[in-house]
Motif scaffolding. Structure first.
Motif, PDB file in Angstrom:
ATOM      1  N   LEU A  25       1.329   8.548  10.309  1.00  0.00           N
ATOM      2  CA  LEU A  25       0.164   8.832   9.931  1.00  0.00           C
ATOM      3  C   LEU A  25      -0.291   8.602   8.441  1.00  0.00           C
ATOM      4  N   LEU A  26      -1.233   7.653   8.204  1.00  0.00           N
ATOM      5  CA  LEU A  26      -1.831   7.312   6.824  1.00  0.00           C
ATOM      6  C   LEU A  26      -3.161   7.577   6.780  1.00  0.00           C
ATOM      7  N   LYS A  27      -3.549   8.353   5.700  1.00  0.00           N
ATOM      8  CA  LYS A  27      -4.973   8.360   5.565  1.00  0.00           C
ATOM      9  C   LYS A  27      -4.882   7.662   3.904  1.00  0.00           C
ATOM     10  N   PRO A  28      -5.662   6.594   3.892  1.00  0.00           N
ATOM     11  CA  PRO A  28      -5.913   5.714   2.695  1.00  0.00           C
ATOM     12  C   PRO A  28      -6.492   6.707   1.539  1.00  0.00           C
ATOM     13  N   SER A  29      -6.020   6.542   0.368  1.00  0.00           N
ATOM     14  CA  SER A  29      -6.704   6.943  -0.707  1.00  0.00           C
ATOM     15  C   SER A  29      -7.594   5.964  -1.576  1.00  0.00           C
ATOM     16  N   THR A  30      -7.713   4.842  -1.126  1.00  0.00           N
ATOM     17  CA  THR A  30      -8.450   3.669  -1.775  1.00  0.00           C
ATOM     18  C   THR A  30     -10.012   3.661  -1.452  1.00  0.00           C
ATOM     19  N   TYR A  31     -10.351   4.656  -0.674  1.00  0.00           N
ATOM     20  CA  TYR A  31     -11.842   4.768  -0.417  1.00  0.00           C
ATOM     21  C   TYR A  31     -12.014   3.721   0.670  1.00  0.00           C
ATOM     22  N   MET A  32     -13.020   4.164   1.449  1.00  0.00           N
ATOM     23  CA  MET A  32     -13.324   3.156   2.694  1.00  0.00           C
ATOM     24  C   MET A  32     -13.189   1.694   2.477  1.00  0.00           C
ATOM     25  N   ASN A  33     -13.971   1.143   1.590  1.00  0.00           N
ATOM     26  CA  ASN A  33     -14.159  -0.459   1.266  1.00  0.00           C
ATOM     27  C   ASN A  33     -13.008  -0.985   0.861  1.00  0.00           C
ATOM     28  N   LEU A  34     -11.900  -0.266   0.610  1.00  0.00           N
ATOM     29  CA  LEU A  34     -10.727  -0.928   0.318  1.00  0.00           C
ATOM     30  C   LEU A  34      -9.344  -0.488   1.021  1.00  0.00           C
ATOM     31  N   SER A  35      -9.834  -0.223   2.146  1.00  0.00           N
ATOM     32  CA  SER A  35      -8.722   0.577   3.027  1.00  0.00           C
ATOM     33  C   SER A  35      -7.413  -0.642   3.254  1.00  0.00           C
ATOM     34  N   GLY A  36      -7.839  -2.029   3.369  1.00  0.00           N
ATOM     35  CA  GLY A  36      -6.912  -3.080   3.609  1.00  0.00           C
ATOM     36  C   GLY A  36      -5.605  -2.884   2.761  1.00  0.00           C
ATOM     37  N   LYS A  37      -5.761  -2.481   1.638  1.00  0.00           N
ATOM     38  CA  LYS A  37      -4.782  -2.652   0.643  1.00  0.00           C
ATOM     39  C   LYS A  37      -3.577  -1.430   1.090  1.00  0.00           C
ATOM     40  N   ALA A  38      -3.931  -0.416   1.430  1.00  0.00           N
ATOM     41  CA  ALA A  38      -3.111   0.490   1.894  1.00  0.00           C
ATOM     42  C   ALA A  38      -2.479   0.270   3.018  1.00  0.00           C
ATOM     43  N   VAL A  39      -3.160  -0.310   4.258  1.00  0.00           N
ATOM     44  CA  VAL A  39      -2.679  -0.555   5.513  1.00  0.00           C
ATOM     45  C   VAL A  39      -1.567  -1.653   5.254  1.00  0.00           C
ATOM     46  N   SER A  40      -1.823  -2.744   4.428  1.00  0.00           N
ATOM     47  CA  SER A  40      -1.028  -3.647   4.317  1.00  0.00           C
ATOM     48  C   SER A  40       0.363  -3.199   3.715  1.00  0.00           C
ATOM     49  N   TYR A  41       0.027  -2.311   2.656  1.00  0.00           N
ATOM     50  CA  TYR A  41       1.212  -1.853   1.931  1.00  0.00           C
ATOM     51  C   TYR A  41       2.248  -1.118   2.812  1.00  0.00           C
ATOM     52  N   TRP A  42       1.612  -0.256   3.728  1.00  0.00           N
ATOM     53  CA  TRP A  42       2.524   0.718   4.477  1.00  0.00           C
ATOM     54  C   TRP A  42       3.047  -0.083   5.650  1.00  0.00           C
ATOM     55  N   LEU A  43       2.328  -1.124   6.190  1.00  0.00           N
ATOM     56  CA  LEU A  43       3.062  -1.941   7.207  1.00  0.00           C
ATOM     57  C   LEU A  43       4.177  -2.438   6.849  1.00  0.00           C
ATOM     58  N   LYS A  44       4.224  -3.223   5.649  1.00  0.00           N
ATOM     59  CA  LYS A  44       5.426  -3.716   4.944  1.00  0.00           C
ATOM     60  C   LYS A  44       6.493  -2.615   4.744  1.00  0.00           C
ATOM     61  N   GLN A  45       6.019  -1.628   4.066  1.00  0.00           N
ATOM     62  CA  GLN A  45       6.827  -0.802   3.388  1.00  0.00           C
ATOM     63  C   GLN A  45       7.515  -0.007   4.565  1.00  0.00           C
ATOM     64  N   GLU A  46       7.273   0.174   5.696  1.00  0.00           N
ATOM     65  CA  GLU A  46       7.722   0.825   6.875  1.00  0.00           C
ATOM     66  C   GLU A  46       8.340  -0.058   7.917  1.00  0.00           C
ATOM     67  N   LYS A  47       8.176  -1.510   7.606  1.00  0.00           N
ATOM     68  CA  LYS A  47       8.548  -2.533   8.723  1.00  0.00           C
ATOM     69  C   LYS A  47       7.988  -2.214  10.054  1.00  0.00           C
ATOM     70  N   VAL A  48       6.560  -1.919  10.091  1.00  0.00           N
ATOM     71  CA  VAL A  48       5.829  -1.776  11.339  1.00  0.00           C
ATOM     72  C   VAL A  48       5.279  -3.093  11.851  1.00  0.00           C
ATOM     73  N   PRO A  49       5.628  -3.586  12.925  1.00  0.00           N
ATOM     74  CA  PRO A  49       4.737  -4.715  14.014  1.00  0.00           C
ATOM     75  C   PRO A  49       3.467  -4.439  13.711  1.00  0.00           C
ATOM     76  N   LEU A  50       2.938  -5.769  13.453  1.00  0.00           N
ATOM     77  CA  LEU A  50       1.387  -5.759  13.634  1.00  0.00           C
ATOM     78  C   LEU A  50       0.703  -4.638  14.985  1.00  0.00           C
ATOM     79  N   GLU A  51       1.353  -5.115  16.085  1.00  0.00           N
ATOM     80  CA  GLU A  51       1.071  -4.684  17.276  1.00  0.00           C
ATOM     81  C   GLU A  51       1.328  -3.219  17.376  1.00  0.00           C
ATOM     82  N   ASN A  52       1.816  -2.446  16.545  1.00  0.00           N
ATOM     83  CA  ASN A  52       2.022  -1.394  16.657  1.00  0.00           C
ATOM     84  C   ASN A  52       1.319  -0.301  15.603  1.00  0.00           C
TER      85      ASN A  52
END
Length: 209
Positions: free
Chosen positions: A80-107
């Motif tokens: 579970l991720l609650k980004p700390s980047t504020y709403m308008n910059l959510s993509g940075k957190a999402v991209s980082y944790w997808l790569k960090q945890e090696k989660v497939p995009l479909e998941n």
């Protein structure tokens, strides 16, 4: 030589089994950080993530670009991720944790508020436009795709002309707070279904519920 002998005699520490990436899921609740946003409509993504963490007794910890909680359910790991980047910059957190945890995009599943849906209603989709939502807009731009799963929670559009920003950043009414006691557990059920049974099954069973 020492490493060889340790392996030979079974003295080396057992390695942790590697998690199957297809069984890892990143669940992102969108919102804004800070106490003044805690109970606002725009932070329903945070509220849903909190409800799911509470159910599984998972604790959020402050990490890079957001708060993270993890738990397992029937062989799946949910992050579970609650980004700390504020709403308008959510993509940075999402991209980082997808790569960090090696989660497939479909998941990936992104939880957000939706003005175009009646209060409390749920709509899950595999892809689509950002619908004017700044969080989704930034995720789309960062990931360079509209093909990711999203979970829209209806907050209705009961605001007067020109008052949209005030409405989404205002707190729930007492009636809405009472209704959330039912709607949040149903939202948690839908997310568990996504991880265990897949998006198609979940859409069929929860959309419009």
């Amino acid at each position: 030589m020492l490493a060889f002998l340790k392996r030979l005699f079974g003295l080396d520490a057992p390695s942790e089994p590697e998690q199957d990436p297809m069984k890892k899921f990143l669940i992102v609740g969108l919102g804004n950080i800070g106490p003044k946003y805690d109970n606002t409509r725009h932070n329903i993504g945070f509220a849903v993530a909190d409800a799911l963490a509470l159910r599984h007794e998972a604790t959020f910890e402050s990490k890079k670009l957001g708060d993270i909680a993890k738990f397992r359910i029937k062989g799946r790991q949910l992050i579970l991720l609650k980004p700390s980047t504020y709403m308008n910059l959510s993509g940075k957190a999402v991209s980082y944790w997808l790569k960090q945890e090696k989660v497939p995009l479909e998941n990936l599943l992104v939880i957000t508020d939706d003005l175009n849906l009646p209060f409390g209603s749920i709509r899950l989709k595999k892809k689509g436009s950002d619908g004017g939502h700044n969080g989704l807009k930034d995720i789309q731009a960062t990931l360079n795709t509209t093909s990711y799963n999203r979970f829209r929670f209806g907050i209705s559009d009961k605001f007067s002309k020109g008052r949209q920003v005030d409405y989404v950043l205002s707190e729930w009414t007492e009636d809405e707070q009472n209704a959330l006691k039912e709607r949040l557990p149903i939202s948690a059920d839908a997310i568990e279904s996504f991880a265990l049974a897949g998006m198609d099954h979940t859409m069929n069973n929860f959309n419009g519920k």
